[in-house]
Design an enzyme around this catalytic site. Structure first.
Site, short mmCIF file in Angstrom:
data_model
loop_
_atom_site.label_atom_id
_atom_site.label_comp_id
_atom_site.label_asym_id
_atom_site.label_seq_id
_atom_site.Cartn_x
_atom_site.Cartn_y
_atom_site.Cartn_z
N ARG A 126 0.85 -1.19 0.00
CA ARG A 126 0.00 0.00 0.00
C ARG A 126 0.88 1.23 0.00
O ARG A 126 1.92 1.29 0.67
CB ARG A 126 -0.93 0.02 1.21
CG ARG A 126 -2.11 -0.95 1.10
CD ARG A 126 -3.08 -0.52 0.00
NE ARG A 126 -4.28 -1.35 -0.06
CZ ARG A 126 -4.43 -2.39 -0.88
NH1 ARG A 126 -3.42 -2.75 -1.68
NH2 ARG A 126 -5.55 -3.07 -0.90
N GLU B 193 -3.03 7.52 -4.85
CA GLU B 193 -3.09 7.11 -6.26
C GLU B 193 -4.51 7.26 -6.81
O GLU B 193 -5.48 7.10 -6.07
CB GLU B 193 -2.60 5.66 -6.40
CG GLU B 193 -3.41 4.63 -5.63
CD GLU B 193 -2.82 3.23 -5.72
OE1 GLU B 193 -3.56 2.32 -6.12
OE2 GLU B 193 -1.63 3.04 -5.39
N HIS C 181 -0.33 0.24 -10.12
CA HIS C 181 -1.06 -0.67 -9.22
C HIS C 181 -1.54 -1.91 -9.98
O HIS C 181 -2.73 -2.19 -10.09
CB HIS C 181 -2.26 0.05 -8.57
CG HIS C 181 -2.72 -0.64 -7.31
ND1 HIS C 181 -3.33 0.04 -6.28
CD2 HIS C 181 -2.66 -1.94 -6.90
CE1 HIS C 181 -3.64 -0.82 -5.30
NE2 HIS C 181 -3.24 -2.02 -5.67
#
Length: 323
Positions: A242, A271, A289
């Site tokens: 994370r 993000e 991601h």
């Protein structure tokens, strides 16, 4: 007469196999155009719903929306293993079940961690850019050069399922493995990694540091200036967990000062609105991601969420109940 199917809101577009299953089992309102929904839009769509299937991008579930949900909502299933974006205490207070999707994304995320290690160490970003921009003019014995991975020391911060899968993969590179976790794991799950009860004890042994812990109040901002200072000079940090575990100012300072050789990042604070300074650094390998972003994994995640919903509405305890 058969009872009416439960009413379900799905906040983002899911793989068609998952949506087909949900459409058969529920009166499902799907997000056909995949546009992120605002808090107001979710609340409006949830007015007559029994269940919500959300994603980590639905951050309002951590910032007050749960208290505003209609009484009809009895379960929130998140399409993720992490659940820091959901206020679990608020859900318990409202007697709303919350489930996640563990296990099914372990291998895909561990693969990305290894990609980050290799990409950061071997200069994947600047190497590809040289080719794409037609700046690769000759072979040179001295430039540009990356860093070895094989035989180096890897510290794993967080030895859960994904950390264990990273260790298993790193064995193929004959890396010397170390890990820090709240408690040691069984020897057969450590893959030869040495346990460090204190994080500070592990850091000097990390040519590479792989962040694989959950985002919690204790770990947010954990990778900070103080931690980076205890790593060997020229260490490489990768993060597939994370984004908020890393202090961006500290990491960027380490990368620009030369304290850190490189970094590989798949996740970021805030993000997709990442710190723009990362884009100007040649020693950072950046991904959007992609940890669980394979077709098989995303289908498996959706099916796991559906399994939890099915169990709940059948009067059984969902396998991945968090509340």
């Amino acid at each position: 007469m058969a009872p009416a199917l439960p009413r379900l809101l799905v906040t983002r577009r899911l793989p068609k196999e998952v949506e087909t299953r949900l459409a058969k089992a529920y009166r499902a309102e799907l997000n056909a155009d995949d546009q992120p929904m605002s808090e107001a839009e979710i609340l409006d769509a949830a007015r007559d719903k029994d269940a919500l299937l959300i994603t980590p991008m639905d951050r309002s579930f951590a910032t007050g929306i749960i208290a505003k949900l209609p009484a009809s909502v009895k379960i929130v299933a998140t399409f993720s293993v992490g659940y820091e974006h959901v206020d679990i205490a608020a859900a318990r207070e409202r007697n709303i079940a919350v489930t996640n999707t563990p296990d099914v994304l372990t291998n895909a995320t561990a693969d990305i961690a290894l990609l980050l290690i290799l990409g950061a160490a071997r200069g994947a970003y600047w190497g590809e850019r040289m080719v794409r921009e037609d700046r690769w003019t000759s072979w040179s014995p001295t430039a540009p050069l990356g860093f070895d991975v094989s035989g180096k020391r890897l510290g794993i911060l967080g030895m859960g399922r994904i950390g264990q899968a990273v260790a298993k993969r790193a064995q193929a590179f004959e890396m010397e493995l170390h890990y820090h976790n709240r408690r040691p794991v069984a020897p057969d799950l450590a893959y030869g990694a040495r346990y460090h009860a204190a994080l500070d004890q592990m850091l000097p042994h990390c040519d590479f540091l792989s962040v694989n812990c959950a985002s919690t109040p204790e770990t947010r901002g954990l990778v900070n200036e103080k931690l980076i200072a205890k790593l060997p000079d020229g260490a490489i940090i990768v993060n597939s967990a994370r984004g908020d575990i890393i202090d961006d100012d500290a990491l960027i300072a380490g990368l620009t000062s030369g304290k850190l050789a490189a970094a590989g990042l798949d996740v970021f604070r805030n993000e997709p609105r990442i710190d723009p300074r990362y884009r100007s650094l040649d020693n950072v390998f950046l991904l959007p991601h992609l940890g669980s972003a394979t077709r098989d994994t995303r289908i498996a995640m959706g099916m796991r969420a559906a399994d939890n919903l099915d169990a709940f509405f059948a009067g059984r305890r969902p396998a991945d109940l968090l509340t």
